[in-house]
Write a protein that holds these residues in place. Sequence first.
Motif, mmCIF file in Angstrom:
data_model
loop_
_atom_site.group_PDB
_atom_site.id
_atom_site.type_symbol
_atom_site.label_atom_id
_atom_site.label_comp_id
_atom_site.label_asym_id
_atom_site.label_seq_id
_atom_site.Cartn_x
_atom_site.Cartn_y
_atom_site.Cartn_z
ATOM 1 N N GLY A 68 30.722 -1.523 -40.893
ATOM 2 C CA GLY A 68 31.350 -0.214 -40.746
ATOM 3 C C GLY A 68 32.694 -0.167 -41.461
ATOM 4 N N ALA A 69 33.529 0.772 -41.042
ATOM 5 C CA ALA A 69 34.847 0.930 -41.680
ATOM 6 C C ALA A 69 35.779 -0.203 -41.251
ATOM 7 C CB ALA A 69 35.451 2.272 -41.309
ATOM 8 N N MET A 70 36.402 -0.854 -42.244
ATOM 9 C CA MET A 70 37.339 -1.937 -41.979
ATOM 10 C C MET A 70 38.694 -1.577 -42.583
ATOM 11 S SD MET A 70 35.786 -4.500 -40.364
ATOM 12 C CE MET A 70 36.534 -6.063 -40.819
ATOM 13 N N PRO A 71 39.794 -1.894 -41.904
ATOM 14 C CA PRO A 71 41.123 -1.613 -42.480
ATOM 15 C C PRO A 71 41.390 -2.477 -43.699
ATOM 16 C CG PRO A 71 41.330 -2.915 -40.474
ATOM 17 C CD PRO A 71 39.886 -2.526 -40.571
ATOM 18 N N THR A 72 42.132 -1.934 -44.645
ATOM 19 C CA THR A 72 42.515 -2.669 -45.853
ATOM 20 C C THR A 72 44.031 -2.782 -45.908
ATOM 21 O OG1 THR A 72 42.445 -0.611 -47.119
ATOM 22 C CG2 THR A 72 40.481 -1.983 -47.152
ATOM 23 N N PHE A 73 44.511 -3.898 -46.462
ATOM 24 C CA PHE A 73 45.940 -4.227 -46.381
ATOM 25 C C PHE A 73 46.504 -4.675 -47.728
ATOM 26 C CE2 PHE A 73 43.909 -5.224 -42.332
ATOM 27 C CZ PHE A 73 44.732 -4.602 -41.403
ATOM 28 N N ASN A 74 47.815 -4.584 -47.827
ATOM 29 C CA ASN A 74 48.624 -5.377 -48.742
ATOM 30 C C ASN A 74 49.432 -6.347 -47.896
ATOM 31 O OD1 ASN A 74 47.942 -3.903 -51.137
ATOM 32 N ND2 ASN A 74 49.453 -2.332 -50.582
ATOM 33 N N THR A 75 49.614 -7.567 -48.381
ATOM 34 C CA THR A 75 50.546 -8.487 -47.735
ATOM 35 C C THR A 75 51.870 -8.418 -48.492
ATOM 36 O OG1 THR A 75 48.839 -9.986 -46.912
ATOM 37 C CG2 THR A 75 51.049 -10.887 -47.169
ATOM 38 N N ILE A 76 52.934 -8.116 -47.751
ATOM 39 C CA ILE A 76 54.269 -7.949 -48.321
ATOM 40 C C ILE A 76 55.193 -8.981 -47.683
ATOM 41 C CG2 ILE A 76 56.183 -6.359 -48.725
ATOM 42 C CD1 ILE A 76 53.496 -5.455 -49.961
ATOM 43 N N ALA A 77 55.937 -9.718 -48.515
ATOM 44 C CA ALA A 77 56.941 -10.661 -48.012
ATOM 45 C C ALA A 77 58.228 -10.451 -48.791
ATOM 46 C CB ALA A 77 56.453 -12.102 -48.156
ATOM 47 N N ILE B 224 60.350 -7.647 -57.842
ATOM 48 C CA ILE B 224 59.034 -7.741 -57.212
ATOM 49 C C ILE B 224 58.166 -8.748 -57.956
ATOM 50 C CG2 ILE B 224 56.928 -6.494 -56.582
ATOM 51 C CD1 ILE B 224 58.543 -3.993 -56.227
ATOM 52 N N LEU B 225 57.580 -9.671 -57.209
ATOM 53 C CA LEU B 225 56.556 -10.576 -57.714
ATOM 54 C C LEU B 225 55.204 -10.012 -57.301
ATOM 55 C CD1 LEU B 225 58.175 -14.043 -56.875
ATOM 56 C CD2 LEU B 225 58.669 -12.440 -58.736
ATOM 57 N N SER B 226 54.262 -9.972 -58.222
ATOM 58 C CA SER B 226 53.062 -9.156 -58.030
ATOM 59 C C SER B 226 51.804 -9.913 -58.438
ATOM 60 C CB SER B 226 53.208 -7.880 -58.889
ATOM 61 O OG SER B 226 52.005 -7.146 -58.971
ATOM 62 N N ALA B 227 50.784 -9.864 -57.554
ATOM 63 C CA ALA B 227 49.463 -10.424 -57.878
ATOM 64 C C ALA B 227 48.454 -9.827 -56.905
ATOM 65 C CB ALA B 227 49.466 -11.946 -57.761
ATOM 66 N N HIS B 228 47.291 -9.492 -57.409
ATOM 67 C CA HIS B 228 46.295 -8.972 -56.455
ATOM 68 C C HIS B 228 45.657 -10.120 -55.692
ATOM 69 C CE1 HIS B 228 42.326 -9.707 -58.470
ATOM 70 N NE2 HIS B 228 42.988 -9.529 -59.602
ATOM 71 N N PHE B 229 45.330 -9.830 -54.443
ATOM 72 C CA PHE B 229 44.868 -10.841 -53.498
ATOM 73 C C PHE B 229 43.343 -10.855 -53.394
ATOM 74 C CE2 PHE B 229 46.348 -12.648 -49.096
ATOM 75 C CZ PHE B 229 46.170 -13.933 -49.573
ATOM 76 N N ASP B 230 42.724 -9.721 -53.651
ATOM 77 C CA ASP B 230 41.276 -9.604 -53.482
ATOM 78 C C ASP B 230 40.548 -10.210 -54.678
ATOM 79 O OD1 ASP B 230 42.321 -7.356 -55.031
ATOM 80 O OD2 ASP B 230 40.254 -6.634 -55.060
ATOM 81 N N LYS C 212 41.255 -12.559 -43.206
ATOM 82 C CA LYS C 212 41.683 -13.928 -42.914
ATOM 83 C C LYS C 212 42.706 -14.404 -43.937
ATOM 84 C CE LYS C 212 39.822 -18.540 -41.899
ATOM 85 N NZ LYS C 212 38.584 -19.374 -41.808
ATOM 86 N N ALA C 213 42.506 -14.040 -45.208
ATOM 87 C CA ALA C 213 43.449 -14.425 -46.261
ATOM 88 C C ALA C 213 44.804 -13.758 -46.052
ATOM 89 C CB ALA C 213 42.878 -14.065 -47.627
ATOM 90 N N HIS C 214 44.800 -12.462 -45.711
ATOM 91 C CA HIS C 214 46.063 -11.768 -45.434
ATOM 92 C C HIS C 214 46.832 -12.464 -44.305
ATOM 93 C CE1 HIS C 214 45.691 -8.332 -48.089
ATOM 94 N NE2 HIS C 214 44.504 -8.018 -47.623
ATOM 95 N N ASP C 215 46.129 -12.792 -43.223
ATOM 96 C CA ASP C 215 46.786 -13.438 -42.079
ATOM 97 C C ASP C 215 47.298 -14.834 -42.454
ATOM 98 O OD1 ASP C 215 46.230 -11.200 -40.561
ATOM 99 O OD2 ASP C 215 44.455 -12.070 -39.607
ATOM 100 N N TRP C 216 46.522 -15.539 -43.262
ATOM 101 C CA TRP C 216 46.932 -16.873 -43.723
ATOM 102 C C TRP C 216 48.224 -16.788 -44.527
ATOM 103 C CZ3 TRP C 216 47.046 -18.217 -49.007
ATOM 104 C CH2 TRP C 216 47.270 -19.564 -49.294
ATOM 105 N N ALA C 217 48.310 -15.806 -45.418
ATOM 106 C CA ALA C 217 49.514 -15.668 -46.248
ATOM 107 C C ALA C 217 50.742 -15.361 -45.397
ATOM 108 C CB ALA C 217 49.305 -14.580 -47.301
ATOM 109 N N VAL C 218 50.597 -14.464 -44.425
ATOM 110 C CA VAL C 218 51.717 -14.135 -43.539
ATOM 111 C C VAL C 218 52.188 -15.380 -42.803
ATOM 112 C CG1 VAL C 218 52.366 -12.870 -41.446
ATOM 113 C CG2 VAL C 218 51.123 -11.691 -43.275
ATOM 114 N N ALA C 219 51.239 -16.184 -42.327
ATOM 115 C CA ALA C 219 51.599 -17.408 -41.600
ATOM 116 C C ALA C 219 52.291 -18.416 -42.524
ATOM 117 C CB ALA C 219 50.352 -18.030 -40.977
ATOM 118 N N LYS C 220 51.825 -18.524 -43.760
ATOM 119 C CA LYS C 220 52.460 -19.429 -44.719
ATOM 120 C C LYS C 220 53.906 -19.019 -44.981
ATOM 121 C CE LYS C 220 49.642 -22.678 -45.719
ATOM 122 N NZ LYS C 220 50.034 -24.071 -45.435
#
Length: 517
Positions: free
Chosen positions: A273-282, A295-301, A64-72
């Motif tokens: 079960g197994a869930m996909p894991t992501f990086n959000t890139i903009a 590159i601006l860098s910060a971990h999201f998890d 949900k956080a990954h999707d929120w960031a993409v939308a922002k």
Amino acid sequence: MIRKITLLIALLLANSLFLLAQEQDPVVQAIIKEANENSQLEALGHELMDGIGPRLVGTPQMKKAHDWAVAKYAGWGITARNEQWGEWKGWERGISHIDMVSPRVQSLRGTQLAWSPATPKKGITAELVVLPMVKDSMEFVRWLPNVKGKLVMVSMMQPTGRPDYNWEEFATEKSFARMKEEREEQTKAWNENMRNMGHNTRSLPGTLEEAGAAGIVASYWSQGFGVNKIFGAYTKTIPTLDLELEDYGMLYRLVESGQKPQLHIVAESKDLGAMPTFNTIAEIKGSEKPDEYVILSAHFDSWDGGTGATDNGTGTLVMMEAMRILKKAYPNPKRTILVGHWGSEEQGLNGSRAFVEDHPEIVDGVQALFNQDNGTGRVVSISGGGFLDAYDYLGKWLNPVPQEITDEIETSFPGTPARGGSDYASFQAAGAPAFSLSSLNWSYWNYTWHTNRDTYDKIIFDDVRNNAILTAILAYMASEHPEKTSRTKAVLPISNRTGEQLEWPTPRSPERKGGLD
């Protein structure tokens, strides 16, 4: 004498001209104005920490956080995507409710650990036992049948719930010294007993589970009032809980006094079960050198004892706000400005290591990377990371930053490369000039780092705003820099531990199937 005066006047004039140029740089001024007059930090922090909450790898909240960031980013006109790099054990936290039901009734403060198995729907009720003091592993094996159907307390009972700074302020020197000596002896005896049992904190829960324990009860005190570290469970079928120090100590004393306390525990969770894991890139595409990158860098998890506010919600906010400001104040950068919100940093820099491994062409084109991770405080330290010429360009890039920000910052050059700790280390290992924007403490290690108190109210927005200004100006200056930055590595010093010369770290592959047997 006249010559000296002339030289002094020339130096003062040069400095005045530089300051005037700095003040008149329209991009720098636009960055500062936007950050101070139209900050989005509080709103972003509320949406991320209060609305979405903690972002444990493999959970629906992380996605949900990954999707929120993409939308922002899309709302700011910035191209963004979620990039899958692996899979992780999927899990979703539910309700935790822990009550002492004997010898009296009291609701307790605690929670299940990440990836803990759930209790049955109606919960479990069981008596508590503590670990025995044993001479060797055989004595421990003979004791093991005693845990069947019981809740086993696996942490040392702390002799005091007051942090050392509180003792130092109020106790007599003699009293403080005696407490520390007794605590040291108790800790030494506890650790020796663990070795005698033939276990450590990772292996013990599984052994107790196999012996028929009903659940594991721990307490990982973080040496502050009301604060515990909250990590992951090592059991597969029985729940693992963490109780706050005050309740854990009370229960431990009740067990030792023979009162046989019982708990009723409801710990709801879902194994997904197994869930996909992501990086959000903009990214904001470069107009002249699109294949070179700032590159601006910060971990999201985060861990999920609190809401991941200072580890690393604040780093996330800094990079998002910097990108928003840059899109408005500097929409056509010379080089591509890319932001990486990395997944599963907490389990070993996995998201950034995957990005480095999967995108060698981007790593080759890195002009500079700026990472922020260690809490909500203003940046007070920047190291050259072991790059011999880092001073030449970082010094120039820091010049236009407002003096009220740079006055707080100590720099060290050339420094040494990191061997872990945060995501900039993934890039340094690959030879890319990557730098940590290291923050003021704000009691980070005791009170918010991986704890149940890492929440929105601990954010110091004045400091975060300054960090966003710093990051945006550094990104602008790095993008505009006429040359590509040098990657020449300094000769590293002799290790105090080994007496041998340190070697540059090498890239490590990520864990791409975490927690999946």
